[in-house]
Design a protein around this motif. Structure first.
Motif, PDB file in Angstrom:
ATOM      1  N   ALA A  63       0.730  -1.283   0.036  1.00 17.79           N
ATOM      2  CA  ALA A  63      -0.068  -0.160  -0.153  1.00 17.79           C
ATOM      3  C   ALA A  63       0.987   1.235   0.204  1.00 17.79           C
ATOM      4  CB  ALA A  63      -0.966  -0.012   1.354  1.00 17.79           C
ATOM      5  N   VAL A  64       2.060   1.023   0.518  1.00 17.72           N
ATOM      6  CA  VAL A  64       3.115   2.082   0.475  1.00 17.72           C
ATOM      7  C   VAL A  64       4.467   1.539  -0.069  1.00 17.72           C
ATOM      8  CG1 VAL A  64       4.381   3.937   2.079  1.00 17.72           C
ATOM      9  CG2 VAL A  64       1.930   3.398   2.528  1.00 17.72           C
ATOM     10  N   LEU A  65       4.990   2.450  -0.911  1.00 20.12           N
ATOM     11  CA  LEU A  65       6.302   1.915  -1.507  1.00 20.12           C
ATOM     12  C   LEU A  65       7.445   2.690  -1.101  1.00 20.12           C
ATOM     13  CD1 LEU A  65       5.041   1.823  -5.211  1.00 20.12           C
ATOM     14  CD2 LEU A  65       4.935  -0.117  -3.475  1.00 20.12           C
ATOM     15  N   PRO A  66       7.898   1.782   0.141  1.00 18.57           N
ATOM     16  CA  PRO A  66       9.232   2.566   0.733  1.00 18.57           C
ATOM     17  C   PRO A  66      10.392   2.698  -0.368  1.00 18.57           C
ATOM     18  CG  PRO A  66       8.536   0.786   2.005  1.00 18.57           C
ATOM     19  CD  PRO A  66       7.709   0.679   0.644  1.00 18.57           C
ATOM     20  N   VAL A  67      11.021   3.852   0.016  1.00 18.57           N
ATOM     21  CA  VAL A  67      12.317   4.068  -0.783  1.00 18.57           C
ATOM     22  C   VAL A  67      13.410   3.212  -0.076  1.00 18.57           C
ATOM     23  CG1 VAL A  67      11.436   6.060  -1.704  1.00 18.57           C
ATOM     24  CG2 VAL A  67      12.706   6.191   0.106  1.00 18.57           C
ATOM     25  N   ASN A  68      14.369   3.189  -1.039  1.00 21.38           N
ATOM     26  CA  ASN A  68      15.750   2.689  -0.388  1.00 21.38           C
ATOM     27  C   ASN A  68      16.834   3.596  -0.014  1.00 21.38           C
ATOM     28  OD1 ASN A  68      16.638   3.381  -3.024  1.00 21.38           O
ATOM     29  ND2 ASN A  68      17.066   1.329  -3.625  1.00 21.38           N
ATOM     30  N   ARG A  69      16.328   4.837   0.113  1.00 24.94           N
ATOM     31  CA  ARG A  69      17.111   5.781   0.629  1.00 24.94           C
ATOM     32  C   ARG A  69      16.649   6.664   1.802  1.00 24.94           C
ATOM     33  NH1 ARG A  69      19.978   3.416  -2.875  1.00 24.94           N
ATOM     34  NH2 ARG A  69      21.457   4.227  -3.986  1.00 24.94           N
ATOM     35  N   ASN A  70      16.514   5.783   2.992  1.00 28.90           N
ATOM     36  CA  ASN A  70      16.062   6.370   4.157  1.00 28.90           C
ATOM     37  C   ASN A  70      16.622   5.681   5.478  1.00 28.90           C
ATOM     38  OD1 ASN A  70      14.099   4.575   5.628  1.00 28.90           O
ATOM     39  ND2 ASN A  70      13.310   4.554   3.430  1.00 28.90           N
ATOM     40  N   THR A  71      16.406   6.344   6.674  1.00 28.98           N
ATOM     41  CA  THR A  71      16.803   5.904   7.791  1.00 28.98           C
ATOM     42  C   THR A  71      16.166   4.836   8.419  1.00 28.98           C
ATOM     43  OG1 THR A  71      15.840   7.644   9.141  1.00 28.98           O
ATOM     44  CG2 THR A  71      18.158   8.064   8.377  1.00 28.98           C
ATOM     45  N   SER A  72      14.568   4.570   8.043  1.00 25.63           N
ATOM     46  CA  SER A  72      14.107   3.534   8.597  1.00 25.63           C
ATOM     47  C   SER A  72      14.505   2.195   7.920  1.00 25.63           C
ATOM     48  CB  SER A  72      12.519   3.685   8.215  1.00 25.63           C
ATOM     49  OG  SER A  72      12.002   4.940   8.966  1.00 25.63           O
ATOM     50  N   GLY A  73      13.872   1.085   8.594  1.00 29.32           N
ATOM     51  CA  GLY A  73      14.164  -0.250   8.107  1.00 29.32           C
ATOM     52  C   GLY A  73      12.843  -1.170   7.525  1.00 29.32           C
ATOM     53  N   LEU A  74      13.005  -2.006   7.073  1.00 27.25           N
ATOM     54  CA  LEU A  74      11.768  -2.726   6.756  1.00 27.25           C
ATOM     55  C   LEU A  74      11.752  -4.016   7.623  1.00 27.25           C
ATOM     56  CD1 LEU A  74      11.112  -2.916   2.963  1.00 27.25           C
ATOM     57  CD2 LEU A  74       9.711  -1.823   4.552  1.00 27.25           C
ATOM     58  N   TRP A  75      10.680  -4.552   8.100  1.00 29.80           N
ATOM     59  CA  TRP A  75      10.659  -5.744   8.880  1.00 29.80           C
ATOM     60  C   TRP A  75       9.572  -6.531   8.142  1.00 29.80           C
ATOM     61  CZ3 TRP A  75      13.020  -8.238  12.522  1.00 29.80           C
ATOM     62  CH2 TRP A  75      12.361  -9.187  13.318  1.00 29.80           C
ATOM     63  N   LEU A  76      10.165  -7.692   7.521  1.00 32.23           N
ATOM     64  CA  LEU A  76       9.214  -8.748   6.898  1.00 32.23           C
ATOM     65  C   LEU A  76       9.208  -9.825   7.844  1.00 32.23           C
ATOM     66  CD1 LEU A  76      11.704  -7.352   4.737  1.00 32.23           C
ATOM     67  CD2 LEU A  76       9.900  -8.158   3.100  1.00 32.23           C
ATOM     68  N   GLY A  95       7.166 -27.696  14.798  1.00 35.22           N
ATOM     69  CA  GLY A  95       6.087 -26.656  15.720  1.00 35.22           C
ATOM     70  C   GLY A  95       6.085 -25.371  15.114  1.00 35.22           C
ATOM     71  N   THR A  96       5.530 -24.382  15.874  1.00 39.31           N
ATOM     72  CA  THR A  96       5.314 -23.052  15.527  1.00 39.31           C
ATOM     73  C   THR A  96       6.559 -22.058  15.584  1.00 39.31           C
ATOM     74  OG1 THR A  96       2.822 -23.215  15.823  1.00 39.31           O
ATOM     75  CG2 THR A  96       3.931 -20.840  15.567  1.00 39.31           C
ATOM     76  N   TRP A  97       6.904 -21.378  14.294  1.00 38.98           N
ATOM     77  CA  TRP A  97       8.119 -20.581  14.197  1.00 38.98           C
ATOM     78  C   TRP A  97       7.574 -19.179  13.707  1.00 38.98           C
ATOM     79  CZ3 TRP A  97      13.296 -21.336  14.673  1.00 38.98           C
ATOM     80  CH2 TRP A  97      13.771 -22.759  15.275  1.00 38.98           C
ATOM     81  N   HIS A  98       8.192 -18.272  14.344  1.00 44.73           N
ATOM     82  CA  HIS A  98       8.155 -16.835  13.992  1.00 44.73           C
ATOM     83  C   HIS A  98       9.414 -16.468  13.097  1.00 44.73           C
ATOM     84  CE1 HIS A  98       8.270 -12.595  14.154  1.00 44.73           C
ATOM     85  NE2 HIS A  98       7.140 -12.325  13.651  1.00 44.73           N
ATOM     86  N   ILE A  99       9.377 -15.942  12.076  1.00 41.04           N
ATOM     87  CA  ILE A  99      10.561 -15.595  11.154  1.00 41.04           C
ATOM     88  C   ILE A  99      10.292 -14.159  10.982  1.00 41.04           C
ATOM     89  CG2 ILE A  99      11.866 -16.043   9.226  1.00 41.04           C
ATOM     90  CD1 ILE A  99      11.603 -18.505  10.927  1.00 41.04           C
ATOM     91  N   GLY A 100      11.343 -13.409  11.130  1.00 37.36           N
ATOM     92  CA  GLY A 100      11.330 -11.724  10.915  1.00 37.36           C
ATOM     93  C   GLY A 100      12.733 -11.400  10.204  1.00 37.36           C
ATOM     94  N   TRP A 101      12.607 -10.596   9.201  1.00 34.68           N
ATOM     95  CA  TRP A 101      13.848 -10.253   8.377  1.00 34.68           C
ATOM     96  C   TRP A 101      13.933  -8.620   8.536  1.00 34.68           C
ATOM     97  CZ3 TRP A 101      17.178 -13.558   5.727  1.00 34.68           C
ATOM     98  CH2 TRP A 101      16.624 -14.908   5.621  1.00 34.68           C
ATOM     99  N   TRP A 102      14.937  -8.013   9.345  1.00 33.86           N
ATOM    100  CA  TRP A 102      15.396  -6.845   9.385  1.00 33.86           C
ATOM    101  C   TRP A 102      16.180  -6.309   7.963  1.00 33.86           C
ATOM    102  CZ3 TRP A 102      13.461  -2.628  11.106  1.00 33.86           C
ATOM    103  CH2 TRP A 102      14.339  -1.242  11.457  1.00 33.86           C
ATOM    104  N   VAL A 103      15.533  -5.457   7.068  1.00 31.50           N
ATOM    105  CA  VAL A 103      16.317  -5.077   6.112  1.00 31.50           C
ATOM    106  C   VAL A 103      16.496  -3.504   6.152  1.00 31.50           C
ATOM    107  CG1 VAL A 103      16.326  -4.979   3.583  1.00 31.50           C
ATOM    108  CG2 VAL A 103      15.342  -6.932   4.802  1.00 31.50           C
ATOM    109  N   THR A 104      17.828  -3.237   5.918  1.00 32.99           N
ATOM    110  CA  THR A 104      18.126  -1.502   5.653  1.00 32.99           C
ATOM    111  C   THR A 104      18.975  -1.321   4.520  1.00 32.99           C
ATOM    112  OG1 THR A 104      20.160  -2.087   6.999  1.00 32.99           O
ATOM    113  CG2 THR A 104      18.042  -1.327   8.367  1.00 32.99           C
ATOM    114  N   TRP A 105      18.924  -0.127   4.116  1.00 37.45           N
ATOM    115  CA  TRP A 105      19.750   0.218   3.057  1.00 37.45           C
ATOM    116  C   TRP A 105      20.775   1.503   3.143  1.00 37.45           C
ATOM    117  CZ3 TRP A 105      19.501  -2.121  -1.772  1.00 37.45           C
ATOM    118  CH2 TRP A 105      18.167  -3.042  -2.078  1.00 37.45           C
ATOM    119  N   SER A 106      21.901   1.591   2.747  1.00 34.12           N
ATOM    120  CA  SER A 106      22.874   2.316   3.178  1.00 34.12           C
ATOM    121  C   SER A 106      22.516   3.464   1.994  1.00 34.12           C
ATOM    122  CB  SER A 106      24.159   1.951   2.710  1.00 34.12           C
ATOM    123  OG  SER A 106      24.475   1.742   1.476  1.00 34.12           O
TER     124      SER A 106
END
Length: 637
Positions: free
Chosen positions: A130-143, A213-224
């Motif tokens: 719904a929002v397209l994050p840019v790859n030049r910012n200080t926030s990160g993506l949590w998938l 069993g049950t797993w939660h998987i998270g990926w923290w992605v940041t861009w320089s």
């Protein structure tokens, strides 16, 4: 024991008395907001199959909008959310394409409510956030997603992969994230090759992944600032203890300035639910922030998703109105129990004849009055189910809604502006538009950002995060400037597909009969309109068979069953009715109606019950039935 939970609507007291009267509504009051269901135009593409959604998926979405949850809810900053509760459609974001079987769901061995089960051939779903994050910012993506690995009967690979596609400097850059529970490998790839295996990769080994069993998987992605992605996985297993892996810096092929374009989830030989992508200011670093543990409460339970759909109908009214409509169309029941929990049960709850009751009521104590009826009008032995045939549906026309500005609107560094654009209510939801890399403002599904207010200024990409939200006949377009310079908005073209007349759903009828019942009762016809919630012949046949089984040999109906108020009795319960007086009954019956009322300090509970089985067919024992016409009557003239 609680007898009622809900919202007080009014109270009154009479002067000189000591009684206060309250008027209240149950949990349905929380669902009185206008109903909103996503209708992505991707549902019309030829690449989509049944499994976009289902009636259960729609109910789950409406509940979530009212704060009634079946699984971890969308986070603050969520740009993509797909519950996987009866469909791969996105509650936040847009389903763009899918492959494989997306109609197989499980209720057992799942993280929370229900889960999509991918086959040996992976089930994939491609989304546009719904929002397209840019790859030049200080926030990160949590998938993140929740998965269960308990069942692996063929002992083959159990893999979930997330493919992210970024449009950077007008070329695509691919960042791929994969977990393989059988090999215990966690891998990420980054590069410009669409075949992700040809890109740079880094890998971790986590032997605990073989634990079922049950797993939660998270990926923290940041861009320089130079377009180098850094990836850090977080694995939370059945012990609910997060394991944080070190950073993987994928610097071989940096990405140019740009924004996220699509996200694809691929599921192989396992179960998944609660997939979401969020833009966060900091990496989750506690069990509460990683898994949302303790931040929400499950307050609803739904039956196994059935009746797969390709697209959701346009709805109106309140969320409760729509849930009620879905229940009537699909022969389901919807209620809030005495604990305040919402419960949705499919028609299958009536399929098995019970042998034991939940509660017994008898004339010696609890039972005050009842009326027993058996009516030929309750017989249904010729059933017609009206449904919509979507087999030929495919969008072949494109409609574009545009806003073009002569002078650009400034967006200061760090600022956000919102544009409201009118759209036909019959149109499907538009995709989130990409940022244009050229001056071609007429390109479909593009937003134009320039460095200056003049229409001849250079276009700017990778600076503004674009978001779209649909509400009825309006689209809200948000533009957030993540750069350090002022940029200017010059217009947008929103792309939507629509169906030509030759490709619209075909109104269809599924008919089924019971000849034995017709021999006893004559032809008793019942027409059932599913109102767009049934979109395949197999689903129509399922409802037709249920209606015929319930009505071919009508069971007795017990009406106006007045009992001492008992909060244990809920809709769908099996009650044993023992009447040693007038009706002389000792039978099991389902609760199909339940009403509580109070007057003068007394609480009265009135039930409507349906017998669990028919009393048998008419036999005319000891009787000589009259013919249809009087014997000896002259012929009509």
């Amino acid at each position: 024991m609680d007898a009622f939970r809900g919202t007080v609507r009014s109270r009154s007291a009479t002067s000189g008395g000591d009684v206060v009267q309250l008027s209240a509504l149950d949990g349905a009051e929380r669902l009185r907001q206008p109903a909103q269901l996503p209708r992505p135009e991707g549902a019309l593409a030829k690449t989509l199959i049944d499994g976009t959604a289902s009636p259960v998926w729609a109910v789950d979405h409406l509940l979530r909008g009212a704060g009634i949850h079946t699984a971890p809810p969308p986070r603050t900053g969520c740009v993509l959310y797909a519950s996987m509760h009866g469909g791969v459609g996105a509650g936040i974001g847009y389903l763009d394409a899918m492959t494989g079987d997306a109609t197989f769901y499980q209720k057992e061995n799942v993280p929370f409510e229900s889960a999509l089960e991918g086959g040996l051939t992976p089930t994939t779903a491609t989304y546009i956030p719904a929002v397209l994050p840019v790859n030049r910012n200080t926030s990160g993506l949590w998938l993140e997603f929740w998965a269960n690995t308990s069942d692996n009967f063929l002992f083959s690979d159990q893999v979930i992969r997330i493919d992210t596609e970024w449009l950077s400097n007008n070329v695509f850059h691919y960042l791929t994230l994969e977990v393989n529970w059988v090999s215990g490998k966690v891998t990420c790839w980054s590069g410009r090759n669409k075949d992700y295996t040809s890109n740079q990769n880094l890998q971790w080994t986590h032997t605990a992944l073989t634990t079922r069993g049950t797993w939660h998987i998270g990926w923290w992605v940041t861009w320089s600032s130079t377009g180098v992605p850094t990836v850090a996985p977080v694995m939370t297993g059945p012990d609910n203890i997060p394991v944080y892996f070190g950073n993987a810096v994928l610097s071989t092929t940096p990405a140019g300035a740009g924004a996220l374009n699509t996200v694809t989830l691929s599921v192989q030989n396992m179960r998944v639910e609660g997939f979401q992508v969020s833009q966060l200011t900091a990496k989750p670093n506690t069990v509460a922030t990683v898994t949302q543990s303790g931040t929400w409460k499950r307050t609803a339970a739904l039956d196994l998703p059935i009746l797969p759909m390709r697209s959701l109908p346009r709805v109106s009214g309140t969320a409760w109105d729509v849930i009620t409509e879905i229940a009537r169309a699909t022969l389901a029941t919807a209620e809030f129990d005495q604990d305040g929990f919402f419960r949705w049960r499919n028609h299958s709850r009536w399929a098995t004849t019970p042998t034991t009751p939940n509660v017994t009521v008898q004339s010696l104590r609890e039972l005050s009055s009842l009326t027993v009826t058996e009516e030929i009008d309750a017989c249904r032995n010729a059933v017609n189910v009206k449904w919509e045939n979507w087999e030929r549906v495919a969008a072949s026309y494109i409609d574009t809604t545009r806003e073009t500005l002569t002078t650009g609107v400034a967006i200061a560094a760090g600022a956000t502006i919102t544009r409201t654009i009118a759209i036909d209510e019959d149109q499907y939801d538009p995709r989130t538009p990409k940022t244009a890399y050229s001056a071609d403002t007429g390109s479909p599904n593009r937003v134009v950002i320039r460095s200056g207010s003049a229409g001849t200024s250079a276009t700017v990409a990778g600076a503004v995060e674009v978001g779209v939200r649909r509400a009825g006949g309006a689209v809200s377009l948000t533009l957030r400037n993540r750069s350090t310079s002022t940029v200017y908005y010059h217009g947008v073209a929103l792309l939507t597909y629509y169906m030509p007349d030759t490709s619209k759903p075909v109104p269809s009828i599924y008919a089924t009969t019971d000849s034995a019942s017709q021999g006893y009762y004559g032809v008793q016809t019942y027409d059932h309109d599913a109102k767009g919630w049934v979109q395949s012949r197999s689903s129509a046949a399922t409802l037709g068979a249920a209606l015929l089984a319930a009505g071919a040999n009508p069971p007795p109906l017990l009406q106006s069953v007045e009992v001492l108020a008992d909060p244990r009795i809920e809709l769908g319960d099996v009650v044993r009715v023992v009447d040693a007086t007038g009706a002389a009954l000792d039978t099991l019956a389902w609760v199909i109606g339940n009403r509580l009322s109070g007057s003068s300090g007394a609480v009265k509970q009135t039930l409507t019950l349906r017998g669990t089985k028919a009393n048998g067919v008419p036999t005319n024992t000891g009787l000589t039935p009259d013919p249809p016409t009087r014997p000896g009557a002259p012929d009509p003239t």
